[in-house]
Design a protein around this motif. Structure first.
Motif, mmCIF file in Angstrom:
data_model
loop_
_atom_site.group_PDB
_atom_site.id
_atom_site.type_symbol
_atom_site.label_atom_id
_atom_site.label_comp_id
_atom_site.label_asym_id
_atom_site.label_seq_id
_atom_site.Cartn_x
_atom_site.Cartn_y
_atom_site.Cartn_z
ATOM 1 N N VAL A 183 17.913 -28.721 -23.307
ATOM 2 C CA VAL A 183 17.153 -29.054 -24.514
ATOM 3 C C VAL A 183 15.858 -28.252 -24.592
ATOM 4 N N LEU A 184 15.468 -27.578 -23.513
ATOM 5 C CA LEU A 184 14.169 -26.910 -23.449
ATOM 6 C C LEU A 184 13.931 -25.916 -24.586
ATOM 7 N N PRO A 185 14.898 -25.082 -25.015
ATOM 8 C CA PRO A 185 14.620 -24.162 -26.129
ATOM 9 C C PRO A 185 14.184 -24.885 -27.397
ATOM 10 N N LEU A 186 14.874 -25.978 -27.731
ATOM 11 C CA LEU A 186 14.495 -26.721 -28.936
ATOM 12 C C LEU A 186 13.172 -27.452 -28.735
ATOM 13 N N ARG A 187 12.940 -27.962 -27.539
ATOM 14 C CA ARG A 187 11.677 -28.659 -27.278
ATOM 15 C C ARG A 187 10.507 -27.689 -27.365
ATOM 16 N N ALA A 188 10.661 -26.509 -26.770
ATOM 17 C CA ALA A 188 9.593 -25.501 -26.824
ATOM 18 C C ALA A 188 9.363 -25.030 -28.254
ATOM 19 N N ARG A 225 18.797 -33.318 -30.985
ATOM 20 C CA ARG A 225 18.834 -33.499 -32.438
ATOM 21 C C ARG A 225 17.438 -33.793 -32.977
ATOM 22 N N GLN A 226 16.697 -34.634 -32.279
ATOM 23 C CA GLN A 226 15.343 -34.964 -32.734
ATOM 24 C C GLN A 226 14.423 -33.747 -32.693
ATOM 25 N N GLN A 227 14.567 -32.912 -31.664
ATOM 26 C CA GLN A 227 13.724 -31.718 -31.575
ATOM 27 C C GLN A 227 14.074 -30.726 -32.688
ATOM 28 N N LEU A 228 15.358 -30.607 -33.039
ATOM 29 C CA LEU A 228 15.746 -29.738 -34.151
ATOM 30 C C LEU A 228 15.117 -30.222 -35.453
ATOM 31 N N VAL A 229 15.174 -31.523 -35.685
ATOM 32 C CA VAL A 229 14.585 -32.086 -36.897
ATOM 33 C C VAL A 229 13.072 -31.862 -36.900
ATOM 34 N N THR A 230 12.438 -32.032 -35.738
ATOM 35 C CA THR A 230 10.993 -31.792 -35.649
ATOM 36 C C THR A 230 10.659 -30.342 -35.969
ATOM 37 N N LEU A 231 11.452 -29.418 -35.437
ATOM 38 C CA LEU A 231 11.244 -27.993 -35.722
ATOM 39 C C LEU A 231 11.381 -27.716 -37.212
ATOM 40 N N THR A 262 22.174 -18.465 -32.743
ATOM 41 C CA THR A 262 23.635 -18.424 -32.848
ATOM 42 C C THR A 262 24.307 -19.103 -31.655
ATOM 43 N N ARG A 263 23.608 -19.222 -30.542
ATOM 44 C CA ARG A 263 24.167 -19.989 -29.423
ATOM 45 C C ARG A 263 24.093 -21.487 -29.706
ATOM 46 N N LEU A 264 23.042 -21.912 -30.376
ATOM 47 C CA LEU A 264 22.921 -23.320 -30.750
ATOM 48 C C LEU A 264 23.837 -23.658 -31.924
ATOM 49 N N LEU A 265 23.886 -22.757 -32.917
ATOM 50 C CA LEU A 265 24.664 -22.973 -34.142
ATOM 51 C C LEU A 265 25.534 -21.742 -34.382
ATOM 52 N N PRO A 266 26.720 -21.685 -33.811
ATOM 53 C CA PRO A 266 27.554 -20.477 -33.932
ATOM 54 C C PRO A 266 27.845 -20.068 -35.375
ATOM 55 N N ASP A 267 27.909 -21.024 -36.297
ATOM 56 C CA ASP A 267 28.197 -20.691 -37.695
ATOM 57 C C ASP A 267 27.065 -19.897 -38.349
ATOM 58 N N TRP A 268 25.909 -19.865 -37.703
ATOM 59 C CA TRP A 268 24.768 -19.129 -38.252
ATOM 60 C C TRP A 268 25.053 -17.621 -38.313
ATOM 61 N N GLU A 269 25.906 -17.130 -37.438
ATOM 62 C CA GLU A 269 26.162 -15.692 -37.361
ATOM 63 C C GLU A 269 26.674 -15.142 -38.689
ATOM 64 N N ARG A 270 27.448 -15.921 -39.424
ATOM 65 C CA ARG A 270 28.031 -15.420 -40.676
ATOM 66 C C ARG A 270 27.004 -15.289 -41.795
ATOM 67 N N VAL A 271 25.911 -16.016 -41.726
ATOM 68 C CA VAL A 271 24.893 -15.906 -42.779
ATOM 69 C C VAL A 271 23.690 -15.081 -42.335
ATOM 70 N N ARG A 272 23.639 -14.702 -41.067
ATOM 71 C CA ARG A 272 22.490 -13.970 -40.552
ATOM 72 C C ARG A 272 22.397 -12.606 -41.228
ATOM 73 N N CYS A 273 21.224 -12.323 -41.805
ATOM 74 C CA CYS A 273 20.950 -11.045 -42.477
ATOM 75 C C CYS A 273 21.910 -10.773 -43.630
ATOM 76 N N ARG A 274 22.541 -11.793 -44.185
ATOM 77 C CA ARG A 274 23.492 -11.575 -45.278
ATOM 78 C C ARG A 274 22.740 -11.424 -46.598
ATOM 79 N N PRO A 275 22.935 -10.302 -47.302
ATOM 80 C CA PRO A 275 22.210 -10.093 -48.565
ATOM 81 C C PRO A 275 22.726 -11.005 -49.669
ATOM 82 N N GLN A 276 21.883 -11.250 -50.657
ATOM 83 C CA GLN A 276 22.269 -12.019 -51.842
ATOM 84 C C GLN A 276 22.015 -11.136 -53.062
#
Length: 815
Positions: free
Chosen positions: A343-348, A383-389, A410-424
């Motif tokens: 949990v340390l990455p989200l806590r930090a 989950r609480q640390q994510l919400v706090t962030l 992307t390690r925490l949320l693998p689905d993030w990779e598909r939207v990362r840097c995606r232009p609109q």
């Protein structure tokens, strides 16, 4: 032909040989990327050395020096040649003659040249006065002549730079910040300047200069590759356009992508954005380190002695378990064990965002290297640390980007990779998909006091566009992804259902409020059925506003906010059982009723113009004033041709329609005639607004057929040559299924242009359908309109006829 063979051809054939060899190198396609840039630099070196040697046979104490990008050996196809003719001042006449022998052949070949002739002392003096000159000299490279003269200048310039670094580096940082303010962020622009925008090639050069000062150094991982990718794109842009340009215009992106062997323009932009993100993040880290070093140096020796005689020990203040603040950054505590604490990455990150402090590069890299994956489902603390962030406001952005730079998101949320840097590719959106999601969470954090479940609001904000990385309707795809993510991060079944509903319907309120007739009971009932509960409606209302505010200035206004609020109130009444069984249409205002009665009495149009010189009163959700304009009220006896006539007259007078509503009004007290009421907001394209009397006179002529609107608009268009610009996608017309029991709803999405509403109105008139009501809105350059139409008898159109009307209207708009 090898690069050695190309150089030999240039040497043997003089300037014409150089031109032929250069052309062969750029067109043969055997080399690209760094090898071609190096080969082009070497070819040019040999040619210029030959020119120097032929003109300096009897001259001593002179050398030819490449500076800037040419000094780095990075010539793109249309790059300038940055040259310095260095001399010792002993024979200025011979040096001037030598300069002519070098400069003129370069100009004769049509090459761009940035040149100067200076002694070492003059070069150092100019560098001291002009930071850009000093930056160019840091990359000085000897080409020909007196090597000792060039080496002496290089040594002196580097010494000057290091000695003056405490003064020059803040100046360089300010220069970078001013440029970023002027040019924008490369990683978000649809038509970015590869060199000048923040995260571009200029910033990469600035990082080299910081490293040369020995005060600080940029994080090296990925930096060289990011810079190389931007240079490759610039090479392809030069070859595609044949011009010395750094701006990646929309109309050239497909060709550039093809030149680089990429799938399409979106793939190209995504690579550009990824490279820019690496450089921008490296810049943030580097300038933060420069500031820390300079602050440390500013501490006076006497004060240091008072603090203990040596280097003062930085104070470490606890922020959370395993997380402390040190030197204005968030770092890991000495006792922290990331390999045992998933949990340390989200806590930090949450601690840093709450404190408004950056996460140190060392801490993020240590976390990325050592931390173990979170279990599934996540523990409650994660989950609480994510919400706090997510709920920490603007400081969330920098912390999130620090995690993303090292791959932690992307390690925490693998689905993030598909939207990362995606232009609109939408003028309304000002961010990439991933940044828009974070911006929405930041906006949602302002509304957490409006809802009972702020945690669900913040997570929905993070996930609402997550489906844009998949084909098809992103709301439908996003609903599936949101269910999976919400369950993985530990929400229970009921909360997962709410989150998936919010993601599926995150566009429902604003689309319905701006494109549907809220007086139609079917409209409100359909929203109530989709939302399901008061608590979900409350969350969806806040998410709608946060999403729109995070999209861009064209996506939200007080007007849209009031429409959404009106819809929410009506839906809430249905969900609570307080809505009337058969609600009457909204009663006209006194002003509307007055105009309607006058229209019946005169048998013609009556209108009222009310200038809007102040922002509308009430809450301003965006914090910005509404665009100034006028409210135009028109009452006309119900008859055919009203819509194209009014729209055409407004287009003739160069009035831009910002919003438009039309509805039939039944008057009380035995008045049998029906009146069409048009309530529009308009603004002058330029110049002043026309007088109401003139508008009415033209409208009378348009309705009786004596004013040829189509002809007048065509004449005006023909008088102005078409400018080259962005090619807009074709118009799309569709029938909204089951949108109303009282009428057929036809949706039009098209590029906004003068006369568009007139063309739509004419096409609907020719199809012999009546417009019962309409709802027109403009989002940036896009018009999004909905028309409630019926047949001559006032009933909805049969499905086949409705499809035919939509198809013919689409053909008209595309023709």
């Amino acid at each position: 032909m090898t690069s050695t063979g190309v150089r030999m051809e240039a040497e043997d054939s003089g300037p014409s040989g150089y031109a032929a060899a250069r052309l062969r190198l750029l067109t043969e396609g055997a080399q690209s990327g760094p090898p071609r840039r190096s080969a082009l630099s070497e070819l040019t070196d040999d040619w210029l050395s030959g020119l120097f040697g032929a003109g300096a046979e009897d001259l001593r104490g002179a050398s030819l020096v490449a500076v800037g990008g040419y000094g780095r050996g990075e010539l793109s196809p249309r790059s300038d040649l940055d040259l310095l003719l260095l001399h010792d001042g002993s024979d200025s006449g011979a040096v001037a003659a030598l300069a002519d022998r070098i400069w003129y052949p370069v100009w004769d070949l049509g090459l761009a040249l940035d040149h100067s002739v200076r002694t070492p002392a003059e070069a150092r003096k100019t560098a001291a006065e002009d930071l850009k000159v000093q930056l160019g000299l840091l990359d000085a490279r000897h080409l020909a002549g007196d090597l000792g003269l060039t080496a002496g200048l290089r040594t002196a310039v580097l010494a000057d730079w290091r000695n003056q670094a405490p003064k020059r580096l803040p100046e360089l940082q300010e220069l970078c910040a001013e440029r970023a303010e002027r040019q924008g962020e490369l990683q978000y622009l649809l038509e970015p300047d590869l060199k000048e925008a923040r995260g571009g090639l200029r910033d990469a050069t600035a990082l080299r200069a910081v490293a040369a000062s020995w005060l600080a150094d940029a994080p090296r991982e990925g930096l060289d590759d990011a810079r190389r990718r931007l240079l490759d794109v610039r090479d392809a842009l030069h070859l595609t356009t044949g011009r010395a340009t750094d701006r990646l215009a929309l109309q050239e992106q497909d060709q550039v992508a093809s030149e680089l062997g990429l799938l399409d323009a979106d793939t190209l932009l995504r690579q550009v954005y990824e490279a820019a993100r690496v450089i921008a993040y490296a810049s943030d880290v580097t300038w933060r380190e420069v500031g820390r070093v300079l602050r440390s140096r500013a501490v006076r020796p006497r004060l240091r002695a008072m603090l203990g005689g040596g280097k003062p020990v930085s104070e470490r203040s606890p922020l959370a378990e395993g997380v402390v603040e040190q030197d204005g950054e968030v770092v890991l505590a000495r006792a922290a064990r990331p390999e045992r604490d998933p949990v340390l990455p989200l806590r930090a990150a949450a601690a840093a965002a709450q404190a408004g402090l950056p996460l140190s590069l060392h801490a993020v890299r240590r976390l990325a290297a050592a931390v173990r994956p979170l279990p599934t489902p996540w523990p409650a603390e994660a989950r609480q640390q994510l919400v706090t962030l997510l709920g920490s406001g603007p400081s969330t952005i920098d912390v999130w980007e620090a995690l993303e730079a090292e791959g932690l998101i992307t390690r925490l949320l693998p689905d993030w990779e598909r939207v990362r840097c995606r232009p609109q590719r939408n003028a309304v959106h000002i961010w990439t998909v991933d940044r828009h999601l974070i911006e929405t969470a930041v906006r949602a954090s302002e509304f957490t006091r409006r809802v009972h479940r702020p945690d669900l609001l913040l997570v929905a904000a993070l996930l609402h566009d997550i489906g844009k990385g998949w084909p098809g309707d992103h709301s439908v795809a996003g609903e599936i992804i949101a269910k999976d993510v919400a369950a993985r991060i530990g929400f229970d079944r009921a909360d997962v259902s709410v989150l998936s509903t919010l993601v599926r319907h995150h566009l429902l309120l604003v689309d319905t409020a701006t494109r549907r007739d809220l007086e139609d009971p079917a409209t409100v009932r359909s929203v109530a059925d989709a939302v399901g509960s008061q608590s979900t409606l409350e969350l969806l209302h806040a998410l709608t506003e946060a999403d729109a505010l995070a999209t861009g200035p064209a996506a939200w206004s007080s007007w849209r906010g009031s429409l959404v609020a009106d819809l929410v109130q009506r839906v809430s009444a249905v969900l609570s059982g307080d809505a009337p069984e058969d609600p009457d249409s909204a009663a006209p205002t006194a002003e509307q009723e007055r105009l309607a009665i006058e229209a019946v009495a005169t048998g013609g149009p009556v209108l009222s113009l009310r200038a809007q010189t102040e922002p509308p009163t009430g809450e301003q959700p965006s914090g910005d004033p509404e665009p100034l304009g006028v409210e135009l009220l028109i009452a006309v006896p119900d008859r055919g041709g009203v819509l194209p006539a009014v729209a055409g007259v407004l287009a003739m007078h160069r009035l831009t329609v910002r919003t438009a509503e039309l509805r039939a009004l039944d008057l009380p007290d035995g008045v049998e005639d029906s009146v069409l009421l048009l309530n529009w907001r308009v603004a002058a394209e330029y110049g002043s607004l026309p007088q109401a009397a003139r508008l009415r006179a033209d409208l009378v002529r348009a309705l009786d057929g004596s004013l040829d609107i189509a002809g007048r608009l065509a004449e005006r268009d023909a008088a102005y040559p078409r400018r080259r610009g962005v090619v807009a996608p074709p118009a799309r017309v569709s029938v909204a299924p089951a949108a109303s029991r009282l009428a057929t709803v036809i949706e039009v999405r098209a590029h906004d242009a003068p006369g568009l509403l007139h063309r739509i109105g004419r096409a609907l008139d020719e199809a012999k359908v009546r417009v019962r009501s309409m709802h027109v809105s403009t989002l940036g350059a896009n018009a999004v309109d909905a028309f409630y139409v019926t047949g001559p008898e006032g009933a909805p159109l049969p499905s086949e006829e409705a499809a035919l009307v939509a198809r013919r209207l689409e053909e008209t708009l595309r023709g």
